[in-house]
Design a protein around this motif. Structure first.
Motif, mmCIF file in Angstrom:
data_model
loop_
_atom_site.group_PDB
_atom_site.id
_atom_site.type_symbol
_atom_site.label_atom_id
_atom_site.label_comp_id
_atom_site.label_asym_id
_atom_site.label_seq_id
_atom_site.Cartn_x
_atom_site.Cartn_y
_atom_site.Cartn_z
ATOM 1 N N ALA A 1 0.823 -1.212 0.000
ATOM 2 C CA ALA A 1 0.000 0.000 0.000
ATOM 3 C C ALA A 1 0.854 1.258 0.000
ATOM 4 C CB ALA A 1 -0.928 0.000 1.211
ATOM 5 N N ASP A 2 1.957 1.237 0.743
ATOM 6 C CA ASP A 2 2.852 2.392 0.778
ATOM 7 C C ASP A 2 3.546 2.584 -0.566
ATOM 8 O OD1 ASP A 2 2.566 2.795 3.729
ATOM 9 O OD2 ASP A 2 3.476 0.818 3.747
ATOM 10 N N ASP A 3 3.941 1.476 -1.190
ATOM 11 C CA ASP A 3 4.564 1.516 -2.509
ATOM 12 C C ASP A 3 3.602 2.138 -3.512
ATOM 13 O OD1 ASP A 3 5.070 0.412 -5.264
ATOM 14 O OD2 ASP A 3 6.815 -0.447 -4.292
ATOM 15 N N ALA A 4 2.352 1.658 -3.505
ATOM 16 C CA ALA A 4 1.348 2.194 -4.427
ATOM 17 C C ALA A 4 1.104 3.675 -4.173
ATOM 18 C CB ALA A 4 0.046 1.408 -4.297
ATOM 19 N N ALA A 5 0.997 4.060 -2.897
ATOM 20 C CA ALA A 5 0.734 5.458 -2.568
ATOM 21 C C ALA A 5 1.850 6.368 -3.067
ATOM 22 C CB ALA A 5 0.557 5.608 -1.057
ATOM 23 N N ALA A 6 3.093 5.899 -2.983
ATOM 24 C CA ALA A 6 4.222 6.705 -3.454
ATOM 25 C C ALA A 6 4.185 6.879 -4.965
ATOM 26 C CB ALA A 6 5.542 6.062 -3.019
ATOM 27 N N ARG A 7 3.818 5.821 -5.673
ATOM 28 C CA ARG A 7 3.712 5.921 -7.136
ATOM 29 C C ARG A 7 2.555 6.835 -7.537
ATOM 30 N NH1 ARG A 7 6.757 1.423 -9.369
ATOM 31 N NH2 ARG A 7 7.387 0.039 -7.672
ATOM 32 N N ILE A 8 1.433 6.679 -6.865
ATOM 33 C CA ILE A 8 0.282 7.538 -7.153
ATOM 34 C C ILE A 8 0.642 9.004 -6.929
ATOM 35 C CG2 ILE A 8 -2.016 8.180 -6.305
ATOM 36 C CD1 ILE A 8 -2.443 5.144 -5.742
ATOM 37 N N ASP A 9 1.326 9.270 -5.827
ATOM 38 C CA ASP A 9 1.641 10.655 -5.496
ATOM 39 C C ASP A 9 2.603 11.275 -6.498
ATOM 40 O OD1 ASP A 9 1.259 12.811 -3.467
ATOM 41 O OD2 ASP A 9 3.443 12.638 -3.342
ATOM 42 N N ARG A 10 3.564 10.511 -7.020
ATOM 43 C CA ARG A 10 4.484 11.118 -7.981
ATOM 44 C C ARG A 10 3.798 11.353 -9.328
ATOM 45 N NH1 ARG A 10 8.958 6.326 -8.305
ATOM 46 N NH2 ARG A 10 8.014 4.926 -9.837
ATOM 47 N N LEU A 11 2.884 10.474 -9.712
ATOM 48 C CA LEU A 11 2.118 10.729 -10.930
ATOM 49 C C LEU A 11 1.269 11.986 -10.776
ATOM 50 C CD1 LEU A 11 0.965 7.076 -11.721
ATOM 51 C CD2 LEU A 11 2.601 8.412 -13.045
ATOM 52 N N ARG A 12 0.629 12.110 -9.626
ATOM 53 C CA ARG A 12 -0.175 13.306 -9.372
ATOM 54 C C ARG A 12 0.693 14.557 -9.369
ATOM 55 N NH1 ARG A 12 -2.261 11.831 -4.994
ATOM 56 N NH2 ARG A 12 -4.372 11.279 -5.686
ATOM 57 N N TRP A 13 1.877 14.446 -8.762
ATOM 58 C CA TRP A 13 2.772 15.607 -8.694
ATOM 59 C C TRP A 13 3.186 16.071 -10.088
ATOM 60 C CZ3 TRP A 13 7.821 16.176 -10.407
ATOM 61 C CH2 TRP A 13 8.451 17.370 -10.047
ATOM 62 N N ILE A 14 3.536 15.146 -10.960
ATOM 63 C CA ILE A 14 3.943 15.536 -12.316
ATOM 64 C C ILE A 14 2.799 16.251 -13.022
ATOM 65 C CG2 ILE A 14 4.698 14.716 -14.582
ATOM 66 C CD1 ILE A 14 6.006 12.324 -13.119
ATOM 67 N N GLY A 15 1.616 15.645 -12.987
ATOM 68 C CA GLY A 15 0.490 16.228 -13.700
ATOM 69 C C GLY A 15 0.095 17.594 -13.182
ATOM 70 N N GLU A 16 -0.039 17.719 -11.860
ATOM 71 C CA GLU A 16 -0.534 18.973 -11.293
ATOM 72 C C GLU A 16 0.538 20.054 -11.264
ATOM 73 O OE1 GLU A 16 -2.417 18.158 -7.561
ATOM 74 O OE2 GLU A 16 -4.017 16.965 -8.484
ATOM 75 N N THR A 17 1.801 19.668 -11.135
ATOM 76 C CA THR A 17 2.872 20.666 -11.120
ATOM 77 C C THR A 17 3.045 21.314 -12.486
ATOM 78 O OG1 THR A 17 4.048 19.512 -9.351
ATOM 79 C CG2 THR A 17 5.327 21.061 -10.675
ATOM 80 N N PHE A 18 2.983 20.496 -13.543
ATOM 81 C CA PHE A 18 3.265 21.002 -14.889
ATOM 82 C C PHE A 18 2.008 21.114 -15.752
ATOM 83 C CE2 PHE A 18 7.091 18.992 -13.238
ATOM 84 C CZ PHE A 18 7.988 20.048 -13.327
#
Length: 665
Positions: free
Chosen positions: A426-443
């Motif tokens: 679950a922690d692994d998945a959450a970290a991947r989800i968060d970096r995908l979200r970060w890329i999309g929302e940041t740029f």
């Protein structure tokens, strides 16, 4: 650690145990928990159905108004004595395995809720489902979805041949359905992590065994199922039920809501998806697309090296309304000493410190091997600052309007026993989800990824590999240069043959992945208005010469965009066919690309006439047979799709083959 599994608290229904009427009356009047000394079967019933459970063996049988019954879970032994059996008016629970495991069952309308809790680190198997005479077919969400008749030997062989199926990478969604004729059953696994499903031959039938591992990382240590009874109105009924479950648990995000954060998501409407190679990364290629009438495209390259030499191509693509992105990935990490050799690739190169400290470790302390066995798999927790550094550099060098991250949404998540960055699945998945979200929302760019596991559907916009899945990994016929099925090499760089060489598809893969009789739009039913699903880049629309028509028909029926690999020479070869498909698909997808698939079904017994409905207002009817067939006052030619608007009666017809050309299969 993250709380990852929940159990519904809704109430409803009633429970009774075979005992005296006086005891039952006392239970109902008290309305409080009562300890039971006996361990006989327990019956839970309401107006919809009756469920009988045997606490000692965990066998569960369901019945409906005395005219239909089926075993939901087979019994098993070696669970130890039943202790602490208690019951209220609407639930029951008890302990097994010397008190270490707690079982709770509750009936609510058409749903049976089962929760299994443990206070230890071990594995528990439940349910065991025997697929017998009453079950006609298994509805199985592998990638887009499959309908598996249980009298089809080749499908049975396929299910059994897989060592195990998990509910993340193996299945795009954590449920399955049983076609029982008049009625259907849906099993939803409420915790998707650390699960394994194995199929075993049993007499003349098949048995599925579901095992959950309680790990040190899981808090709370529990998993469960919602087993739903429903009318068998449609083969996608299990997907409709799973969608409702996601909505009920606030786990569904529509693509229009995503578009509020990232407006350029709108450019996916009507877009064909194209990977560019060699001289395809050029202003001339963009001009050729525009001249041919392609006014919506999602373009992507296989890496950033060539584009960094020509950032003006990305800028121009954005100006004309295309999405233009790069391929990136953070799955594997390689020894920096390999940099510049053929034994590594740019996305797997980081610094020495991360290589030494960032590997995902198994329980025994050994690193998990990277892709193709090279290097190791990289912890998303350890990688995060390096991910941000690379993405910021890439976006500064080229004005990308789209970003593709390989592997992240595939569902391969791991328990990491490294003391430097311990993590559960679950922690692994959450970290991947968060970096995908970060890329999309940041740029402010749409995000694509390989796969489209349900956990990641809330943050990605494009799934590569759900509609056209990856298959055949390890099949020597696909890598043998002397085989007619050889996919091709990764050379030349300007047009790798593995992507542009057309080859026939082996019959076994056509059956398992493309034959419309065995294919279901389960993912589209759940996520069509959340994620745009297309092909895995190795298996694009024109790759397999004997199923090009079938692929095109299904793309239109499901409203899933085509994918192509292009440079200037390839466009000369295939531009006309691309345009023919685009002229029908693109305007329709602009209207329906973000719509909900509200219904799907077969129109005849051979399952070669299929109907999909979007937003309950536009229906698409595909005739996969070679003969014309009637439908509701219309005649649909063989190998064609009819689009019809319910309110106006307007219609359009699509036939992928050129006039007078014989179907290719």
């Amino acid at each position: 650690m993250t709380r990852v599994c929940s159990f519904s608290k809704k109430t409803g229904g009633w429970i009774r145990r075979r005992a005296s009427l006086a005891v039952i009356a006392l239970i109902f009047c008290m309305g409080t928990a009562t300890t039971a000394a006996s361990q006989d079967e327990i019956e839970i019933a309401n107006a919809a159905w009756r469920v009988t459970a045997w606490p000692q063996t965990l066998r569960i049988v369901a019945a409906r108004t005395g005219r239909w019954s089926i075993e939901l879970a087979a019994g098993q032994g070696n669970l130890g004595p039943v202790t602490g059996l208690t019951r209220t008016a609407d639930s029951a629970n008890w302990r097994l395995r010397n008190g270490r495991v707690v079982i709770t069952v509750r009936l609510d309308a058409n749903d049976l809720h089962v929760r299994i809790q443990s206070n230890g680190e071990d594995a528990f198997t439940w349910p065991i489902v025997r697929l017998r005479e009453q079950v006609k077919a298994l509805i199985w969400p592998r990638a887009e979805g499959a309908y598996i008749p249980l009298d089809e030997a080749r499908w049975i062989d396929y299910l059994v041949s897989q060592d195990e199926w998990d509910t993340l990478a193996s299945l795009s969604m954590p449920f399955w359905g049983l076609d029982c004729g008049e009625l259907g059953l849906t099993y939803i696994a409420t915790c998707p992590y650390n699960n394994a499903i194995r199929f075993v031959r049993e007499g003349g039938g098949l048995r599925a065994e579901f095992t959950h591992e309680f790990t040190r990382f899981q808090k709370p240590k529990e998993y469960g199922f919602v087993i739903s009874l429903g009318e068998n109105r449609s083969p996608v009924e299990p997907a409709l039920r799973f969608r409702r479950w996601l909505v009920e648990h606030d786990q569904f995000v529509s693509i229009r809501d995503k578009m509020k954060q990232i407006p350029k998501v709108e450019r996916l409407l009507g877009a064909a998806h194209v990977y560019l190679w060699g001289d395809g990364v050029s202003a001339k290629m963009l001009e050729r697309f525009q001249e041919a009438g392609f006014n919506r495209l999602r373009l992507c390259t296989d890496g950033w090296e060539e584009v960094e030499k020509r950032p003006d191509v990305a800028k121009r693509a954005d100006e004309v309304g295309y999405l233009f992105g790069t391929y990136d990935g953070f799955h594997s990490i390689h020894d920096p000493a390999l940099r510049g050799t053929d034994d590594t690739w740019p996305t797997a190169q980081f610094d020495r410190e991360l290589y030494e400290r960032g590997k995902i470790l198994r329980r025994d302390g050994t690193p998990r091997g990277g892709f193709k066995g090279i290097g190791a798999q990289l912890s998303p927790l350890a990688a995060r600052p390096h991910v941000e550094q690379r993405v910021r550099r890439n976006m500064a060098n080229v004005p990308y309007s789209y970003y593709f991250v390989d592997c992240d949404a595939y569902g391969e998540v791991y328990d990491d026993y490294s003391p430097l960055h311990p993590a559960g699945q679950a922690d692994d998945a959450a970290a991947r989800i968060d970096r995908l979200r970060w890329i999309g929302e940041t740029f402010k760019v749409p995000i694509g990824s390989e796969g489209g596991c349900h956990l990641f559907a809330g943050v990605i916009h494009v799934s590569e590999g759900i509609f056209g899945a990856l298959f055949g990994w390890g099949d020597p016929d696909l890598t043998d240069r002397d085989s007619e099925y050889f996919l091709g090499a990764y050379y030349p760089p300007g047009g790798p043959r593995i992507f542009v060489r057309q080859v026939p598809l082996k019959e076994q893969y056509e059956l398992l992945y493309y034959d419309p009789r065995y294919r279901l739009p389960l993912y589209e039913t759940v996520f069509h208005d959340s994620v745009v699903a297309t092909h895995h880049w190795r298996n694009a629309s024109l790759k397999f010469e004997n199923i090009i028509e079938t692929v095109a028909l299904t793309e239109v029926l499901y409203m899933a965009p085509p994918m192509y690999h292009m440079n200037l020479d390839e466009f000369d070869k295939h531009g006309a066919a691309m345009k023919r498909h685009y002229e029908f698909f693109s305007p329709l997808h602009r209207e329906l690309g973000f719509a909900r698939m509200t219904d799907f079904g077969w129109l005849n017994s051979d399952r070669l006439m299929q109907r999909a409905v979007f937003d309950s207002r536009v229906e698409l009817i595909a005739n996969y047979s070679t003969q014309a067939r009637p439908y509701d006052g219309a005649t649909i030619p063989g190998r064609s799709v009819l689009a019809r608007w319910n309110q106006t009666g307007a219609s359009r017809l699509y036939t992928p083959a050129a006039r007078g050309q014989a179907p290719t299969n």
